[in-house]
Motif scaffolding. Structure first.
Motif, PDB file in Angstrom:
ATOM      1  N   ILE A   1       1.669   6.684  -7.045  1.00 34.98           N
ATOM      2  CA  ILE A   1       0.602   7.628  -7.236  1.00 34.98           C
ATOM      3  C   ILE A   1       0.962   8.914  -6.870  1.00 34.98           C
ATOM      4  O   ILE A   1       0.814   9.867  -7.997  1.00 34.98           O
ATOM      5  CB  ILE A   1      -0.480   7.332  -6.516  1.00 34.98           C
ATOM      6  N   SER A   2       1.500   9.273  -5.917  1.00 35.31           N
ATOM      7  CA  SER A   2       1.963  10.708  -5.495  1.00 35.31           C
ATOM      8  C   SER A   2       3.150  11.012  -6.247  1.00 35.31           C
ATOM      9  O   SER A   2       3.093  12.513  -6.494  1.00 35.31           O
ATOM     10  CB  SER A   2       2.131  10.834  -4.110  1.00 35.31           C
ATOM     11  N   ASP A   3       4.181  10.271  -6.776  1.00 37.49           N
ATOM     12  CA  ASP A   3       5.027  10.916  -7.779  1.00 37.49           C
ATOM     13  C   ASP A   3       4.719  10.859  -9.162  1.00 37.49           C
ATOM     14  O   ASP A   3       4.643  10.007  -9.747  1.00 37.49           O
ATOM     15  CB  ASP A   3       6.328   9.790  -7.555  1.00 37.49           C
ATOM     16  N   ARG A   4       4.436  12.244  -9.303  1.00 33.88           N
ATOM     17  CA  ARG A   4       4.029  12.434 -10.689  1.00 33.88           C
ATOM     18  C   ARG A   4       4.869  13.062 -11.487  1.00 33.88           C
ATOM     19  O   ARG A   4       4.599  13.731 -12.542  1.00 33.88           O
ATOM     20  CB  ARG A   4       2.732  13.360 -10.650  1.00 33.88           C
TER      21      ARG A   4
ATOM     22  N   ILE B   1       0.896  -1.145   0.212  1.00 31.36           N
ATOM     23  CA  ILE B   1       0.027   0.067   0.105  1.00 31.36           C
ATOM     24  C   ILE B   1       0.776   1.245   0.123  1.00 31.36           C
ATOM     25  O   ILE B   1       0.573   2.155  -0.903  1.00 31.36           O
ATOM     26  CB  ILE B   1      -1.040   0.062   1.174  1.00 31.36           C
ATOM     27  N   ARG B   2       2.230   1.395   0.711  1.00 29.31           N
ATOM     28  CA  ARG B   2       2.829   2.475   0.835  1.00 29.31           C
ATOM     29  C   ARG B   2       3.587   2.649  -0.542  1.00 29.31           C
ATOM     30  O   ARG B   2       3.659   3.821  -0.873  1.00 29.31           O
ATOM     31  CB  ARG B   2       4.104   2.238   1.782  1.00 29.31           C
ATOM     32  N   SER B   3       3.937   1.552  -1.193  1.00 27.38           N
ATOM     33  CA  SER B   3       4.563   1.804  -2.578  1.00 27.38           C
ATOM     34  C   SER B   3       3.462   2.262  -3.569  1.00 27.38           C
ATOM     35  O   SER B   3       3.763   3.146  -4.327  1.00 27.38           O
ATOM     36  CB  SER B   3       5.136   0.354  -2.961  1.00 27.38           C
ATOM     37  N   PHE B   4       2.242   1.739  -3.577  1.00 24.49           N
ATOM     38  CA  PHE B   4       1.267   2.206  -4.331  1.00 24.49           C
ATOM     39  C   PHE B   4       1.127   3.684  -4.148  1.00 24.49           C
ATOM     40  O   PHE B   4       0.790   4.402  -5.064  1.00 24.49           O
ATOM     41  CB  PHE B   4       0.239   1.334  -4.281  1.00 24.49           C
ATOM     42  N   LYS B   5       0.932   4.159  -2.856  1.00 24.65           N
ATOM     43  CA  LYS B   5       0.658   5.377  -2.662  1.00 24.65           C
ATOM     44  C   LYS B   5       1.703   6.541  -3.288  1.00 24.65           C
ATOM     45  O   LYS B   5       1.649   7.414  -3.740  1.00 24.65           O
ATOM     46  CB  LYS B   5       0.425   5.754  -1.123  1.00 24.65           C
ATOM     47  N   LYS B   6       2.926   5.728  -2.925  1.00 27.53           N
ATOM     48  CA  LYS B   6       4.256   6.712  -3.274  1.00 27.53           C
ATOM     49  C   LYS B   6       4.032   6.839  -5.051  1.00 27.53           C
ATOM     50  O   LYS B   6       4.469   7.786  -5.550  1.00 27.53           O
ATOM     51  CB  LYS B   6       5.366   5.962  -2.856  1.00 27.53           C
TER      52      LYS B   6
END
Length: 68
Positions: A43-46, A36-41
């Motif tokens: 998503i946030s790194d655009r 989940i942490r990797s997924f959120k990271k």
């Protein structure tokens, strides 16, 4: 939370406990948290990769011309 009530969550938790056992639950939780942490990271790194050439970048042809 996804339309699941307390009863459904308890049933899912009991099934996971029966299938994997109490010893594997911390490992499963840790792996789920990392995912989940990797997924959120992600998503946030655009930041996008800039593929436009730089003005000061030398081309291979320029290097050959310098040798002569």
């Amino acid at each position: 939370m996804f339309g699941l009530g307390t009863t459904e969550l308890i049933i899912i938790l009991v099934l996971v406990l029966v299938i994997f056992g109490a010893g594997k639950l911390p490992e499963i939780g840790g792996a789920l948290g990392k995912g989940i942490r990797s997924f959120k990271k992600g998503i946030s790194d655009r930041d996008e990769i800039d593929i436009t050439p730089e003005e000061n970048a030398k081309k291979p042809e320029d290097k050959e011309g310098e040798k002569q």
